[in-house]
Design an enzyme around this catalytic site. Structure first.
Site, PDB file in Angstrom:
ATOM      1  N   ALA A 252      -5.220  32.014  -5.287  1.00 42.92           N
ATOM      2  CA  ALA A 252      -3.907  32.566  -4.947  1.00 42.92           C
ATOM      3  C   ALA A 252      -2.938  31.489  -4.472  1.00 42.92           C
ATOM      4  CB  ALA A 252      -4.059  33.648  -3.878  1.00 42.92           C
ATOM      5  N   GLY A 253      -3.402  30.611  -3.590  1.00 39.48           N
ATOM      6  CA  GLY A 253      -2.530  29.550  -3.101  1.00 39.48           C
ATOM      7  C   GLY A 253      -2.102  28.602  -4.198  1.00 39.48           C
ATOM      8  N   ASP A 254      -3.030  28.261  -5.090  1.00 36.01           N
ATOM      9  CA  ASP A 254      -2.699  27.363  -6.200  1.00 36.01           C
ATOM     10  C   ASP A 254      -1.714  28.026  -7.159  1.00 36.01           C
ATOM     11  OD1 ASP A 254      -4.429  25.448  -5.193  1.00 36.01           O
ATOM     12  OD2 ASP A 254      -6.128  26.175  -6.379  1.00 36.01           O
TER      13      ASP A 254
END
Length: 306
Positions: A252-254
């Site tokens: 998700a962060g990437d």
């Protein structure tokens, strides 16, 4: 193809197991499934930016093993320029050992492998790739000296420089901050860099203000279900997260970082780029795996219309 987003960072093969709950130290639990999935924070962000509309080049290293071949082929299948992905003879490719529980929380152990061989000389060798970009994106799964070289060169070239400080083990070199246009940490990374425990919007703002005080141009703290908080010297803005049913939060962060960079490269203002990245990240947690979970541009556009 001239890339407008260049991602400098890691390529890993993710070895992923799903289990009912994460084990305690010294405990053995039974897994429910196992898969090998293309990953690495750098490669994930490159794939996200490409699938979300940017022209992307990757700068990194893989080993001279089967995983290295597969990782390169995976990037090429996503239309990513791999001329600056170097194969390190005699080295194993990076791997990440990932365990995901029934609540979509995860633990990750990364073995750098060939990622540890990315050197400042590689940045000089492929300088022409950097020169053609609008946006440069870095993380911390390759040697710090090399990341510092990219940040400094990006500032010299007048590029938009994004640093996702992950994984982080302590303070960043102080002189880095002035080279960073957008610093994008999550809660734990913001705490590690600022010394402020981040568990609310108020504490996230305090941490981000401290990072701006260190010299970062603008800070975006990603807060999971709480959304994202943008802080600069001029303003503060909170962006609520889209509501979805989470399955796996691994990339998700990437996806957010790749989506944000693609949005900027497409000419969006930073607020619209944040909203665009949030939708992409939200869609990614509804699917399992790292790169397999990253949505396409049409998926994000369809979600926005609905």
């Amino acid at each position: 193809m001239q890339a407008n987003v260049v991602v400098i960072g890691s390529l890993n093969m993710d070895l992923v197991t799903r289990t009912e709950r994460l084990p305690h130290p010294g405990e053995t639990v039974f897994g429910q499934s196992f898969a090998t999935v293309h990953g690495g924070k750098g490669a994930n962000q490159a794939v996200a930016a490409s699938r979300l509309g940017a022209r992307v080049a990757m700068l990194g290293c893989v080993g001279s093993d089967a995983y290295g071949t597969q990782l390169r082929e995976g990037l090429l299948a996503d239309q990513i320029d791999c001329q600056a992905v170097r194969t390190v003879s005699g080295s194993a490719s990076g791997v990440a050992l990932i365990t995901v529980d029934a609540k979509s929380q995860n633990t990750i152990v990364v073995v750098a492998g060939a990622n540890g061989c990315l050197e400042p000389q590689d940045i000089k060798t492929f300088d022409q790739v950097l020169q053609g970009a609008q946006v440069l994106v870095c993380q911390l799964e390759v040697p710090m000296e090399t990341v510092g070289c990219v940040l400094a060169r990006g500032r010299e070239l007048g590029k938009v420089v994004i640093l996702n400080p992950a994984p982080v083990s302590g303070p960043l070199p102080g002189h880095w901050y002035a080279t960073i246009d957008y610093l994008i940490p999550n809660e734990s990374e913001a705490w590690a860099l600022s010394g402020v425990t981040v568990d609310s919007l108020e504490s996230a703002e305090l941490a981000a203000r401290r990072l701006v005080g260190f010299g970062a141009g603008k800070v975006i703290v990603t807060l999971g279900a709480l959304g994202a908080l943008f802080v600069s010297a001029q303003r503060v803005a909170h962006f609520a997260a889209p509501k979805v049913e989470a399955v796996d939060a691994t990339a998700a962060g990437d996806t957010f970082v790749g989506g944000f960079s693609a949005g900027l490269a497409a000419g969006m203002d930073e607020d619209d780029a944040i909203r665009f990245a949030q939708v992409a990240a939200a869609l990614s947690v509804t699917r399992a795996g790292a790169q397999p979970s990253i949505p396409l541009l049409r998926d994000v556009q369809g979600f926005a219309r609905s």
